[in-house]
Design an enzyme around this catalytic site. Sequence first.
Site, PDB file in Angstrom:
ATOM      1  N   HIS A 145       1.550  -1.330   6.922  1.00  0.00           N
ATOM      2  CA  HIS A 145       2.305  -0.248   6.296  1.00  0.00           C
ATOM      3  C   HIS A 145       2.521  -0.539   4.816  1.00  0.00           C
ATOM      4  CE1 HIS A 145       5.256   2.946   5.735  1.00  0.00           C
ATOM      5  NE2 HIS A 145       4.824   3.431   6.885  1.00  0.00           N
ATOM      6  N   HIS A 146       2.399   0.508   4.011  1.00  0.00           N
ATOM      7  CA  HIS A 146       2.534   0.365   2.560  1.00  0.00           C
ATOM      8  C   HIS A 146       3.927  -0.112   2.166  1.00  0.00           C
ATOM      9  CE1 HIS A 146       1.090   0.635  -1.404  1.00  0.00           C
ATOM     10  NE2 HIS A 146       0.379   1.746  -1.303  1.00  0.00           N
ATOM     11  N   SER A 147       4.920   0.113   3.008  1.00  0.00           N
ATOM     12  CA  SER A 147       6.265  -0.360   2.694  1.00  0.00           C
ATOM     13  C   SER A 147       6.336  -1.879   2.686  1.00  0.00           C
ATOM     14  CB  SER A 147       7.271   0.186   3.714  1.00  0.00           C
ATOM     15  OG  SER A 147       6.939  -0.262   5.025  1.00  0.00           O
TER      16      SER A 147
END
Length: 514
Positions: A145-147
């Site tokens: 996930h980009h987070s």
Amino acid sequence: MEQLSGQDAMFIHAEIKGLPQHIGGVTIYNPATAENGIVRFKQILAMLRSRVHLSPIFRRKLAPVPLGLGQPYWTEDPNFDLEYHVRHIALPQPGDWRQLCIQAARIHAIPLARDKPLWEMYIIEGLDNVEGIPPGCFALLLKVHHSAMDGPTGAHFMSLMHDMTPVVEEPPEAPPWIIEQPSTLAMLTRAYLDALRTPGRAVRMLRDAVPTYRRLRRGYAEKKFEKTGDIPRTRFQGKVSPHRVVDARTFDFATVRELKNAVAGATINDAMLAIVSGAMRLYLEQKNELPSQSLVTGCPIDVRSPEERATGGNMVGFMSVSLCSDIKDPAKRLAAIQRKSTEAKAYAEALGPRIAVDITDLLPGGVLAVAVRTAAITGLSESNVMANTVVTNVPGAPYSQYLCGAELIKSFSLGPLLPNIGLFHIVYSSVQKKQGAITLSFTACREMLPDPEVYAQCLQDSFDEMCQSLLTKGQGQSTGKGKASTAKKKAAAKKPAAKARSKGPAKASARTST
């Protein structure tokens, strides 16, 4: 226990139906360099199990703040199960490049489970008919996930799973695993304290806005940059479907360097933007949809200070660059892109490259989440065109890498699509087969780009056109003795597009090597 920054949390809040916000990549390995020429799935699991303590990404999951009153936290998952995250699959026969891309697109289109650590890994066998790949090779598809990370931190994450030689090194001994669970009271207290600090941060941002305005006004007056006109709408703007397509082409790094050296002041990034510009121009021309105005790309930029290089998460600014797609001649187009890229950097510097980080840190999580969903439901996110595509640069390792002894021989990256932007490019530089290579991959909405093999060929044709224009007409000076003449011969020996289209990516790579 660690709270997400505003920018990290933005990728959580921006994740709506049809727009999963994870990044990833596909790497292909040749087990011939491994012991006995074989790498078994259980070896990969054992290697990962011994290294999960090296990165917090492996075992931490989200802990949301009640009522969305603050940004969520990262907390250790007491039920972490490595074998849930690492899966073993195979391509159906005949196992060619197109099937690998289809499988990668299908996996990449599926959102990650929010109640578990936000990553998955797939070991893919059955690649024996991928052209240019030796028999017995396997692929690894990773999605995170980009987070949890951006491109630079992703490169570091990948390095944790690889060795620099075929010998598998033993990692440092794992410290005791301490599992912290944030209490509801602690999270609400932190949210309350953050709310008290928000007015002060807002005042500081307003105070900084005055010198920012002056820098921008001076930049316009001195013609360091100019205002961007209306950005045209293309088939890549509109509602993005949940379905994806991916593909990639690989080019020789030395040849790309020759291309940029043929235009004074141009960079490798400028040359890659010119390839993307030419490809989008060719593709839209085939569809009779090429706008008369220039297309515009968004370019994420890393805004970490030297002290922040080792930090995880996201610290990304954003700049818009004209692709000069209204210019037909490849040499003139690259020169124009070089000028526009220089202007875009000057504008980003005047605006303040960290402004995106500061704004997302200021906005409460719940407000940002509601704003994103409201824009999606009402169609507001599709009304204004911010960019026609995104082109981002991900640095690869400048040395050979090995997974359980198997040599990494080919790779391409996978990116997230954004509201109203259904085409995402990633430039990935690496050492493959002991030679410098640049892979240009794309992720796209399947409804907007139903024929990815055609667009992949457009990337190749754009590169070939640039070689023919810049390296065969004596325009500019190229570095490196003998390499220019080699590139000339290859450009002159260019095959017809229809014939080349049937050859696949491995042949394309061979055509571009010097």
